[in-house]
Design a protein around this motif. Structure first.
Motif, short mmCIF file in Angstrom:
data_model
loop_
_atom_site.label_atom_id
_atom_site.label_comp_id
_atom_site.label_asym_id
_atom_site.label_seq_id
_atom_site.Cartn_x
_atom_site.Cartn_y
_atom_site.Cartn_z
N ALA A 1 99.76 -33.42 101.40
CA ALA A 1 100.87 -33.31 102.34
C ALA A 1 101.48 -34.68 102.64
O ALA A 1 102.70 -34.84 102.68
CB ALA A 1 100.41 -32.64 103.63
N ALA A 2 100.62 -35.70 102.81
CA ALA A 2 101.10 -37.05 103.10
C ALA A 2 101.88 -37.63 101.92
O ALA A 2 102.80 -38.42 102.10
CB ALA A 2 99.93 -37.97 103.45
N ALA B 1 101.67 -31.53 96.51
CA ALA B 1 101.11 -31.63 95.16
C ALA B 1 102.19 -31.35 94.12
O ALA B 1 103.13 -30.59 94.36
CB ALA B 1 99.95 -30.65 95.01
N ARG B 2 102.07 -31.96 92.96
CA ARG B 2 103.05 -31.82 91.88
C ARG B 2 102.41 -31.08 90.71
O ARG B 2 101.22 -31.22 90.44
CB ARG B 2 103.55 -33.18 91.40
CG ARG B 2 104.10 -34.09 92.49
CD ARG B 2 105.33 -33.57 93.15
NE ARG B 2 106.45 -33.50 92.23
CZ ARG B 2 107.59 -32.86 92.50
NH1 ARG B 2 107.74 -32.22 93.65
NH2 ARG B 2 108.56 -32.85 91.64
N GLN B 3 103.23 -30.32 89.99
CA GLN B 3 102.82 -29.69 88.74
C GLN B 3 103.66 -30.29 87.63
O GLN B 3 104.89 -30.30 87.71
CB GLN B 3 103.04 -28.17 88.78
CG GLN B 3 102.80 -27.47 87.45
CD GLN B 3 101.37 -27.61 86.96
OE1 GLN B 3 100.43 -27.33 87.68
NE2 GLN B 3 101.20 -28.05 85.71
N TYR B 4 103.01 -30.79 86.60
CA TYR B 4 103.69 -31.37 85.44
C TYR B 4 103.55 -30.40 84.28
O TYR B 4 102.51 -29.76 84.10
CB TYR B 4 103.09 -32.74 85.09
CG TYR B 4 103.31 -33.73 86.20
CD1 TYR B 4 104.45 -34.51 86.24
CD2 TYR B 4 102.38 -33.86 87.22
CE1 TYR B 4 104.67 -35.41 87.28
CE2 TYR B 4 102.60 -34.75 88.26
CZ TYR B 4 103.74 -35.52 88.28
OH TYR B 4 103.95 -36.40 89.31
N ASN B 5 104.61 -30.29 83.48
CA ASN B 5 104.63 -29.37 82.33
C ASN B 5 105.25 -30.05 81.12
O ASN B 5 106.09 -30.95 81.27
CB ASN B 5 105.48 -28.13 82.65
CG ASN B 5 104.92 -27.31 83.78
OD1 ASN B 5 103.80 -26.85 83.73
ND2 ASN B 5 105.70 -27.16 84.84
N SER C 1 100.37 -23.68 95.80
CA SER C 1 98.98 -23.80 96.22
C SER C 1 98.74 -23.03 97.50
O SER C 1 99.57 -23.06 98.42
CB SER C 1 98.62 -25.27 96.43
OG SER C 1 97.29 -25.39 96.86
N ASP C 2 97.61 -22.36 97.56
CA ASP C 2 97.20 -21.71 98.79
C ASP C 2 96.45 -22.68 99.70
O ASP C 2 96.16 -22.35 100.84
CB ASP C 2 96.28 -20.52 98.46
CG ASP C 2 97.02 -19.39 97.78
OD1 ASP C 2 98.25 -19.28 97.97
OD2 ASP C 2 96.38 -18.61 97.06
N PHE C 3 96.12 -23.85 99.16
CA PHE C 3 95.36 -24.83 99.93
C PHE C 3 95.97 -26.21 99.69
O PHE C 3 95.98 -26.70 98.57
CB PHE C 3 93.89 -24.83 99.49
CG PHE C 3 93.03 -25.76 100.29
CD1 PHE C 3 92.55 -25.39 101.54
CD2 PHE C 3 92.71 -27.02 99.80
CE1 PHE C 3 91.76 -26.26 102.27
CE2 PHE C 3 91.91 -27.88 100.52
CZ PHE C 3 91.43 -27.50 101.77
#
Length: 139
Positions: A42-43, A47-51, A34-36
């Protein structure tokens, strides 16, 4: 408590069984690029990516997962994994489901390596991103 075995798992894609097509089938997770990044992400550790990741035998006929990747990339389908092979989810044998975006595979798609075995199949491995974390169903 029953442990998950390597022969029980069943897979359903877009409402149809795909168990007989899959040599591997799993939901995976990793850090999301992510660029953002929000403070909430962050806390939570990022972020997670699921596949949904699977390996299937090449079978170009209509109604197969191979044909779905060929004919309908970019569409979203529901993928359900029942790790215990049970038809109905329960608290002790849950199912997991996610909306996944069909993508063509990176690498081999048609054809492959020679093999002297009379039962060997040409595989295709692919990764379909999930729209969110898979949902756990217990009933």
């Amino acid at each position: 408590m029953a442990k998950v075995g390597t022969r029980l798992l069943t897979v359903t894609v877009a409402g149809s069984s795909a168990t007989d097509q899959c040599a591997t089938a799993k939901f995976t997770t990793g850090d999301q690029d992510s660029d953002f990044v929000t403070f909430a992400d962050a806390a939570a550790g990022g972020a997670r990516q699921y596949n949904f990741e699977a390996t299937i035998a090449q079978d170009m006929v209509a109604g197969t997962l191979w044909d779905l990747m060929w004919s309908a990339p970019g569409t979203t389908v529901t993928v359900r994994i029942a790790p215990y092979g049970n038809a109905v989810a329960s608290p002790t044998q849950p199912h997991f489901e996610a909306a996944c975006v069909v993508k063509e595979p990176d690498g081999d798609f048609i054809g492959g390596d020679a093999d002297a075995s009379t039962t060997a199949k040409m595989p295709v491995s692919f990764v379909w991103p999930c729209n969110a974390k898979p949902t756990k169903y217990t009933s």
